[in-house]
Design a protein around this motif. Structure first.
Motif, mmCIF file in Angstrom:
data_model
loop_
_atom_site.group_PDB
_atom_site.id
_atom_site.type_symbol
_atom_site.label_atom_id
_atom_site.label_comp_id
_atom_site.label_asym_id
_atom_site.label_seq_id
_atom_site.Cartn_x
_atom_site.Cartn_y
_atom_site.Cartn_z
ATOM 1 N N ALA A 132 0.850 -1.180 0.000
ATOM 2 C CA ALA A 132 0.000 0.000 0.000
ATOM 3 C C ALA A 132 0.890 1.235 0.000
ATOM 4 O O ALA A 132 1.866 1.291 0.743
ATOM 5 N N VAL A 133 0.557 2.210 -0.833
ATOM 6 C CA VAL A 133 1.426 3.381 -0.963
ATOM 7 C C VAL A 133 0.630 4.671 -0.835
ATOM 8 O O VAL A 133 -0.581 4.707 -1.047
ATOM 9 N N GLN A 134 1.329 5.723 -0.506
ATOM 10 C CA GLN A 134 0.726 7.049 -0.419
ATOM 11 C C GLN A 134 0.491 7.597 -1.827
ATOM 12 O O GLN A 134 1.107 7.149 -2.803
ATOM 13 N N ASP A 135 -0.327 8.598 -1.884
ATOM 14 C CA ASP A 135 -0.555 9.312 -3.144
ATOM 15 C C ASP A 135 0.770 9.750 -3.759
ATOM 16 O O ASP A 135 1.692 10.127 -3.051
ATOM 17 N N GLY A 136 0.816 9.677 -5.070
ATOM 18 C CA GLY A 136 2.011 10.183 -5.741
ATOM 19 C C GLY A 136 3.021 9.111 -6.042
ATOM 20 O O GLY A 136 3.953 9.332 -6.805
ATOM 21 N N ILE A 137 2.834 7.945 -5.468
ATOM 22 C CA ILE A 137 3.724 6.831 -5.813
ATOM 23 C C ILE A 137 2.936 5.937 -6.748
ATOM 24 O O ILE A 137 1.887 5.412 -6.394
ATOM 25 N N THR A 138 3.417 5.820 -7.950
ATOM 26 C CA THR A 138 2.610 5.102 -8.943
ATOM 27 C C THR A 138 3.300 3.862 -9.448
ATOM 28 O O THR A 138 2.684 3.032 -10.098
ATOM 29 N N SER A 139 4.570 3.724 -9.178
ATOM 30 C CA SER A 139 5.239 2.496 -9.596
ATOM 31 C C SER A 139 6.264 2.118 -8.542
ATOM 32 O O SER A 139 6.633 2.939 -7.701
ATOM 33 N N ILE A 140 6.708 0.867 -8.638
ATOM 34 C CA ILE A 140 7.662 0.377 -7.649
ATOM 35 C C ILE A 140 8.942 1.212 -7.692
ATOM 36 O O ILE A 140 9.562 1.478 -6.662
ATOM 37 N N THR A 141 9.317 1.655 -8.877
ATOM 38 C CA THR A 141 10.557 2.429 -8.986
ATOM 39 C C THR A 141 10.460 3.756 -8.235
ATOM 40 O O THR A 141 11.462 4.310 -7.818
ATOM 41 N N ASP A 142 9.236 4.235 -8.045
ATOM 42 C CA ASP A 142 9.065 5.473 -7.265
ATOM 43 C C ASP A 142 9.456 5.303 -5.802
ATOM 44 O O ASP A 142 9.576 6.283 -5.073
ATOM 45 N N LEU A 143 9.589 4.039 -5.380
ATOM 46 C CA LEU A 143 9.876 3.802 -3.961
ATOM 47 C C LEU A 143 11.299 4.189 -3.580
ATOM 48 O O LEU A 143 11.615 4.298 -2.391
ATOM 49 N N VAL A 144 12.156 4.384 -4.577
ATOM 50 C CA VAL A 144 13.548 4.714 -4.278
ATOM 51 C C VAL A 144 13.598 5.966 -3.392
ATOM 52 O O VAL A 144 12.954 6.975 -3.686
ATOM 53 N N GLY A 145 14.314 5.830 -2.298
ATOM 54 C CA GLY A 145 14.447 6.958 -1.376
ATOM 55 C C GLY A 145 13.257 7.142 -0.468
ATOM 56 O O GLY A 145 13.247 8.037 0.373
ATOM 57 N N LYS A 146 12.248 6.274 -0.612
ATOM 58 C CA LYS A 146 11.056 6.416 0.224
ATOM 59 C C LYS A 146 11.132 5.465 1.429
ATOM 60 O O LYS A 146 11.910 4.503 1.440
ATOM 61 N N LYS A 147 10.295 5.752 2.397
ATOM 62 C CA LYS A 147 10.276 4.940 3.607
ATOM 63 C C LYS A 147 9.174 3.897 3.508
ATOM 64 O O LYS A 147 7.990 4.255 3.412
ATOM 65 N N VAL A 148 9.571 2.634 3.492
ATOM 66 C CA VAL A 148 8.614 1.539 3.349
ATOM 67 C C VAL A 148 8.680 0.669 4.602
ATOM 68 O O VAL A 148 9.749 0.178 4.963
ATOM 69 N N ALA A 149 7.524 0.492 5.247
ATOM 70 C CA ALA A 149 7.491 -0.310 6.467
ATOM 71 C C ALA A 149 6.984 -1.708 6.172
ATOM 72 O O ALA A 149 6.071 -1.888 5.353
ATOM 73 N N VAL A 150 7.568 -2.677 6.851
ATOM 74 C CA VAL A 150 7.153 -4.071 6.668
ATOM 75 C C VAL A 150 7.583 -4.836 7.923
ATOM 76 O O VAL A 150 8.599 -4.505 8.527
ATOM 77 N N ASP A 208 17.056 -1.766 -6.582
ATOM 78 C CA ASP A 208 18.002 -2.239 -5.564
ATOM 79 C C ASP A 208 17.430 -1.933 -4.191
ATOM 80 O O ASP A 208 17.186 -0.774 -3.868
ATOM 81 N N PRO A 209 17.197 -2.963 -3.367
ATOM 82 C CA PRO A 209 16.545 -2.725 -2.059
ATOM 83 C C PRO A 209 17.313 -1.750 -1.170
ATOM 84 O O PRO A 209 16.709 -1.083 -0.345
ATOM 85 N N THR A 210 18.632 -1.628 -1.367
ATOM 86 C CA THR A 210 19.378 -0.712 -0.497
ATOM 87 C C THR A 210 19.073 0.755 -0.817
ATOM 88 O O THR A 210 19.405 1.648 -0.031
ATOM 89 N N THR A 211 18.454 0.989 -1.972
ATOM 90 C CA THR A 211 18.102 2.370 -2.301
ATOM 91 C C THR A 211 16.752 2.765 -1.708
ATOM 92 O O THR A 211 16.333 3.906 -1.795
ATOM 93 N N VAL A 212 16.071 1.773 -1.127
ATOM 94 C CA VAL A 212 14.783 2.047 -0.500
ATOM 95 C C VAL A 212 14.988 2.001 1.016
ATOM 96 O O VAL A 212 15.733 1.170 1.511
ATOM 97 N N ASP A 213 14.315 2.918 1.699
ATOM 98 C CA ASP A 213 14.454 2.942 3.156
ATOM 99 C C ASP A 213 13.427 1.977 3.761
ATOM 100 O O ASP A 213 12.317 2.360 4.087
ATOM 101 N N ILE A 214 13.843 0.702 3.878
ATOM 102 C CA ILE A 214 12.924 -0.307 4.392
ATOM 103 C C ILE A 214 13.079 -0.380 5.911
ATOM 104 O O ILE A 214 14.183 -0.595 6.430
ATOM 105 N N ILE A 215 11.965 -0.167 6.604
ATOM 106 C CA ILE A 215 12.060 -0.216 8.066
ATOM 107 C C ILE A 215 11.162 -1.309 8.630
ATOM 108 O O ILE A 215 10.151 -1.682 8.031
ATOM 109 N N ASP A 216 11.591 -1.806 9.758
ATOM 110 C CA ASP A 216 10.885 -2.889 10.443
ATOM 111 C C ASP A 216 9.779 -2.305 11.316
ATOM 112 O O ASP A 216 10.021 -1.373 12.080
ATOM 113 N N ALA A 217 8.573 -2.824 11.159
ATOM 114 C CA ALA A 217 7.489 -2.387 12.042
ATOM 115 C C ALA A 217 6.414 -3.460 12.071
ATOM 116 O O ALA A 217 6.118 -4.085 11.054
ATOM 117 N N GLU A 218 5.878 -3.683 13.253
ATOM 118 C CA GLU A 218 4.766 -4.627 13.373
ATOM 119 C C GLU A 218 3.513 -3.991 12.764
ATOM 120 O O GLU A 218 3.419 -2.758 12.669
#
Ligand SMILES: Nc1ncnc2c1ncn2[C@@H]1O[C@H](COP(=O)(O)OP(=O)(O)OP(=O)(O)O)[C@@H](O)[C@H]1O
Ligand SMILES: Nc1ncnc2c1ncn2[C@@H]1O[C@H](COP(=O)(O)OP(=O)(O)OP(=O)(O)O)[C@@H](O)[C@H]1O
Ligand SMILES: NCCS(=O)(=O)O
Ligand SMILES: [Mg+2]
Ligand SMILES: [Mg+2]
Lengths: 268, 282, 313, 268, 282
Positions: C98-116, C136-146
């Motif tokens: 699920a993404v916020q407005d303005g993110i329309t493709s997976i590539t837009d996730l670069v530099g964004k904060k994604v929780a999982v 590249d997953p390292t270009t995405v800010d993936i954070i751990d969250a319940e």
């Protein structure tokens, strides 16, 4: 006591402590070598050591663990702890003094404090997130709440135990109520305050993983939490050891400070 | 040597230190619900600048009386007025030397003596001078930097005395201040106290077990009955206002006679002591 | 037979379950297993994630448990001696990005904060989706969250995207999130995720008949879902303190398979083993495990005997 | 003080506290009514109340919540708490006394205790599970470890602060070392012990969710944890409120006990 | 009335309570590294059954001396022997009345007095009798069930006295036990103490600031110099061993003469006091 004797005693203490540590590692090595428990739950000292080495080096193009060196994890957590405990001290001491010296405030706020301090962080953390965001602020708040109660409570208990004639003397020497608080109550409760501080820091340390379950990397607790989920128990154990050793170090420091600042403890 | 405390400090309330107690009583409630009638009823009017010496058997309510005047407790009945104002709490105008030493262990001896001055924002230099003067007065200049728990019991009491006198209160309340002192130190401090009192004419309430001391120092000696303490004798004394001191006074037949008379007041009081009925026949 | 060893002493059977709207909760709530296995002392233990189920298996406290395919492949790599006799569900649209407005493709996730929630099936799917999109997953800010923290963080506006399951997923959507991709899409690219059953190797060897009976009851639950979804939902709802309607909504994102279907080559008949191998090597690449074992270790972890027997019987 | 006055004061206290509670609920109602935060994170008082009703009734053929009535959840947790804190008292007091009176023991064990008490339960809970099983034993151990430190530490601090002349008097009146501990140190540290006990119970309460993350049903913490994952925040908040109210109740009880048992506090 | 304490309790060490101090010195180290020479060097040999009265200026080391004999501290140099054994810790053989009241606030007055007996497993009934007896001795039978903090300072000291005497030690160490008492109570307790001592002939070390008291009670009076305390006079006394008491003794010219002589020993000592050099000229 002669300086000589003091030194001999210090060396003796150190030897005893090192002995205890050696016994601990020996036992650990022994049970894991025997395979008493699954490596997933109790990893070998050697694997933990390897993880430690990994955590401070670049290996396979990876910096440390989860992208950060150990000291980066440690500092991230330490900075959260410092702010959490720092605020707990800054708020807790005046709060405790206020509670101990004003009856209406105590009647209302003391139950509030015992309420808050009994709440499980795991259950209310999402409230903190919605109020303070997912970044450091919510973590610092959680640590602050964990650290607050021991300080406030020991201040209250300390003030209740202060000799009444100390307060009476201060008042009749011209101290205002505020001066009594600052110049008589505060120094008089130093022994209790130190105990409260030690408990408080211990609580904060033990809450560091709960605080870092969300967005906790870099962070020593976050590292422990996420690697544990990945069954990398050796990393988690390494984190736990690091947390424990830091806590013991800080505790010994506070003890030393206490002995310097409260030389009269037990002598009045 | 100039009179101690003259260095700058004016009394906090130069006049109006008359002490009026009306129908004062004190009862204590124990945990078990029983009540101890500790003091009174007591009526007392002490004019400005008096030196009131109080003697009476152990447990008769002397300290209780002092605490009421100090404002540490409220009487169960009656009222306490100092300088025309009802006492409703402690005040720096009323300095108190406690029966037990109660110095602050986190402060050095000098800092303990400076405590009141500091609370009242006396400038540091002045403070230092006053403290030095008063430590000398009680003969403890050489232990100024020590901590109270490194002092003997008598030394601690002397520091307490210095702490109160340094603050130059307009009423001084003293609870057996010299009990822990040897005769020499005691006599010296008696004379110093007298000198200070003669200079400043503060009102002093002085509890003691020594009738000699009471007659030597007081302008008025109060003898109290066993608990509940009431006044059994109230005698004016003149030795402290004469310009004599020391053995000249103590060897004065008038002094010896008054001392004897007051002791006699105490003796029958002793026999009425309800605490020791079995002793009456002894 | 399931009668135990006849000397009157019941055989302990400890089951680790999770609060996921699938047949396991129906079996638990209806007490089917207790009736079917009278010789067993059955205990149900609630677990909060596949990670803690793995730990409990490692500690030997559990006989049968539920965990996602990602934790299971990690457990097998550890190695934990357990086998997979059943697929509780195939994760479809129940887990999604699920993404916020303005993110329309997976590539837009670069530099964004994604929780999982780290180490979960959703974490796996997120990484798989990124890989498929060439990010590249390292270009995405993936954070751990319940999940519940994700819900809070979302309303607070501090994350840009989350890969998560229901009911948090539905909550994010109701707060304006758009679904960029889900586990069904990820499965289409070969990275299927499952909620799996695992049985300790020892228990499966000692009591194959009990495992078979257990599978039969699970299959019965799937059949109930198809024939009488309301009764099914009521049982699940009772366990989750949820409205049956909501239960059905959430279950819609999961695919339930009967024993017969699971016995086929796509699942326990072969496909699942391959999936576990792939998941393990993917986890290795993602550095969430240190080493993969021999292929056989994963292939042989599939235990089709029980579904086969139930399918035939 | 007259009985009359005491009663008037008690009623005043109660009024103040009820007022505070009313303000709290008022504020809560206000912010949720305004929709300041998502209902998922801050549910309305009314939904929490409905959950509470559900939790004590049979509704739609379901007993309470997650198959148990509220009091069953509560009792399951309470029983774990009682055992955890009970052991902490039984072990903590002698341990603290031993540590405070024996230097070699203290040198070795004090760091061990500060080590253990700083460890995050979330990180080492799996160790307890592997050692003590998944049943209550591991939970009780976790609560015990959480509750131990405040008690042991306050005993140590208390003993250090005991007036030396009390101990000297006891010794020269013929008390053996053991008798000094039992008849002088123990009563002398009661004020500190009560503070330690209060902190200890509070800390155990706040650990109840962590202890019940695994196999925690029935259990009030387990209920909070499992429903929270399902975004049934109203249930979780209800659990948290129940935990808090119980904790406040117990705390007030201990305070009362303290006032009865330590009437000399601040008077010596 | 029978002599108190006779009810059953035999002294813990009936003989062998001779006190021998050899080259005893005590120095205290302050936090700042400086050292206070508090006491000695001191040599002393006190035979069994003596009543040693010690006088000396405040802070001269009297309490320090007592603490060494009690076994609460070890001398920096020299050795302390009681009954031929080196003192290396406290013992119930050596009862101590402290300078400051130190009763246990969690025990009632009676329980405080019973403390030592209970520790030594004296049966309950016997304990109760001994406690009652000793509370009457100090005139506090009516406050037996109260808590120490509900008593006056003098009452607390009397309870302490009862607590130690009830334990019937073979050596009694007393640090200004009567300082907080009025003259009547004091004289009565002096006489009681004397009677107990005459009956049991325990060794007593008695610190006081009253030379009168020292001469009245002691078989030997020790006068100490200012800090570091050494012996400046050591006089045998006979009044306490005569079968007279009270005013019969105090009015005895020999008594008055000895009191005067001992006071004189104190006076020059006073002038040497290094703490108050400015006073020498006064
Ligand atoms: N807090 C209290 N609670 C109960 N009773 C008390 C309290 N304080 C004092 N008393 C009682 O009041 C009476 C008077 O006590 P007070 O301390 O005034 O005596 P005192 O004349 O100063 O005696 P001393 O000469 O021994 O110091 C005593 O009988 C005492 O027991
Ligand atoms: N713990 C200590 N640390 C440092 N100095 C101490 C300590 N205890 C006592 N002293 C010093 O030792 C000296 C003797 O003290 P002591 O208490 O024996 O005097 P004392 O003769 O009993 O006096 P008093 O009659 O006033 O009770 C004093 O100068 C005191 O300052
Ligand atoms: N659906 C996720 C379950 S688990 O991966 O946490 O086991
Ligand atoms: Mg008094
Ligand atoms: Mg002394």
């Amino acid at each position: 006591m002669s300086t000589d004797l003091i030194w001999r005693r210090r060396i003796g203490d150190l030897a005893l402590r090192l002995g205890a540590v050696a016994v601990f590692f020996g036992l650990w090595w022994f049970v894991t070598d025997r395979g008493v428990w699954s490596e997933i739950v109790v990893p070998k000292p050697s694997s933990v050591w390897e993880r430690f080495i990994q955590s401070v080096t670049v290996h396979d193009d990876v910096r440390g663990l989860s992208g950060y060196f150990l000291w980066e994890h440690l500092w991230a957590s330490a900075w959260r702890l410092i702010r959490g405990v720092g605020w707990a001290i800054v708020i807790g001491i005046p709060l405790g003094l206020l509670l101990a010296t004003s009856r209406p405030v105590r009647v209302v706020l003391e139950p509030v404090i015992s309420f808050i301090r009994s709440l499980p962080p795991l259950a209310y953390f999402s409230l903190l997130i919605i109020w303070f965001g997912i970044e450091d602020a919510s973590k610092v708040w959680l640590l602050f709440l964990a650290a607050l109660a021991p300080i406030a409570l020991s201040v209250i208990s300390g003030v209740e135990g202060v000799r009444t004639d100390w307060v009476e003397a201060a008042r009749s020497l011209g101290a205002s109520r505020l001066q009594v608080v600052g110049h008589t109550l505060l120094p008089a409760i130093l022994p209790e305050l130190f105990t409260g501080l030690r408990l408080s820091i211990g609580f904060a340390f033990s809450t560091i993983v709960a605080a870092e379950t969300v967005d906790g990397i870099p962070g020593i607790g976050g590292l422990a939490w996420s690697t544990k989920k990945f069954l990398q128990t050796d990393v988690a154990i390494m984190c736990v050891l690091v947390i424990g050793v830091c806590a013991v170090g800080i505790d010994l420091l506070i003890r030393t400070l206490e002995r310097r600042l409260v030389p009269w403890k037990g002598r009045v | 040597m100039s009179a101690p405390g003259l260095a700058g400090l004016t009394p906090s309330a130069p006049t109006a230190s008359r002490l009026v107690l009306t129908g004062v009583e004190q009862r204590f409630r124990a945990k078990d619900g029983s009540t101890t009638h500790a003091l009174g009823p007591l009526d007392l009017d002490v004019v400005d600048g008096s030196f009131l010496a109080v003697v009476g058997p152990s447990g008769c309510g002397k300290s209780t009386l002092l605490r009421l005047v100090a404002g540490f407790a409220q009487p169960t009945a009656g009222s306490v007025e100092v300088g025309g104002r009802v006492v409703d709490g402690p005040s720096p105008d009323r300095g108190v030397v406690f029966q037990q030493p109660n110095l602050y262990p986190w402060l050095s001896v000098a800092e303990n003596v400076a405590f009141g001055l500091k609370m009242r924002h006396v400038p540091r230099a002045e403070r230092r001078a006053i403290v030095a003067e008063h430590l000398e007065l009680v003969g403890l200049a050489d232990v100024a930097s020590r901590r109270p728990y490194e002092l003997s019991g008598g030394m601690q009491q002397r520091v307490q005395l210095a702490r109160v006198l340094a603050n130059r209160p307009s009423v001084v309340l003293m609870d057996e201040p010299f009990a822990a002192l040897d005769a020499i130190t005691r006599e010296r401090l008696q004379d110093e106290l007298l000198r200070i009192w003669r200079t400043h004419r503060t009102t002093v309430v002085f509890i003691t077990h020594s009738v000699d001391e009471a007659v030597y120092l007081g302008t008025r000696v109060l003898v109290m009955s066993p608990r509940p303490g009431t006044i059994v004798a109230d005698e004016p004394v003149t030795f402290s206002t004469s310009d004599q001191a020391g053995d000249a006074v103590r060897d004065d037949p008038a002094f010896i006679e008054q001392r004897r008379r007051i002791s006699a007041h105490l003796r029958p009081a002793r026999n009425q002591n309800p605490q020791n009925p079995q002793k009456e026949s002894a | 037979d399931g009668d135990g060893n006849g000397d009157g002493k019941k055989i302990p059977l400890t089951i680790a379950y999770q609060n996921i709207p699938n047949g396991d909760l129906v079996v638990k709530n209806s007490g089917w297993l207790e009736k079917a296995l009278p010789g067993y002392e059955i205990e149900w233990k609630l677990f909060d994630s596949g990670g803690s189920v793995n730990e409990a298996f490692a500690g030997g406290s559990i006989d049968i448990g539920l965990a996602g395919s990602s934790p299971v492949s990690r457990g097998l790599s550890a190695p934990i001696a357990y086998k997979v006799p059943w697929i509780h569900d195939v994760i479809g649209s129940a887990e999604a990005l699920a993404v916020q407005d303005g993110i329309t493709s997976i590539t837009d996730l670069v530099g964004k904060k994604v929780a999982v929630p780290f180490a979960s099936t959703a974490h796996y799917s997120l990484l798989a989706a990124l890989e498929t999109a060439g990010v590249d997953p390292t270009t995405v800010d993936i954070i751990d969250a319940e999940p519940d923290a994700i819900a809070a963080a979302w309303s607070q506006g501090s994350i840009d995207a989350a890969y998560v399951w229901n009911p948090v997923l539905a909550q994010l959507v109701s707060e304006g999130a758009t679904i960029l991709t889900d586990s069904a899409d990820v499965a289409a690219s070969g990275k299927t995720t499952y909620d799996l059953a695992v049985v300790s190797t020892k228990f499966a060897t000692d009591h194959p008949e009990a495992v078979q009976e257990w599978v039969a009851q699970q299959s019965r639950a799937v059949e109930l879902y198809r024939s009488d979804p309301d009764t099914w939902a009521k049982a699940v709802g009772a366990e989750l303190s949820l409205d049956p309607v909501e239960v059905l909504d959430q279950a819609a994102g999961l695919i339930f398979l009967t024993a017969e279907e699971q016995a086929g080559p796509e699942y326990l008949g072969g496909g699942l083993g391959t999936n576990l191998v792939a998941t393990a090597s993917f986890n290795l690449e993602a550095k969430s495990i240190d080493a993969v074992l021999d292929k056989d270790a994963y292939l042989s972890a599939v235990y089709p005997d029980a579904v086969d027997a139930v399918a035939k019987g």
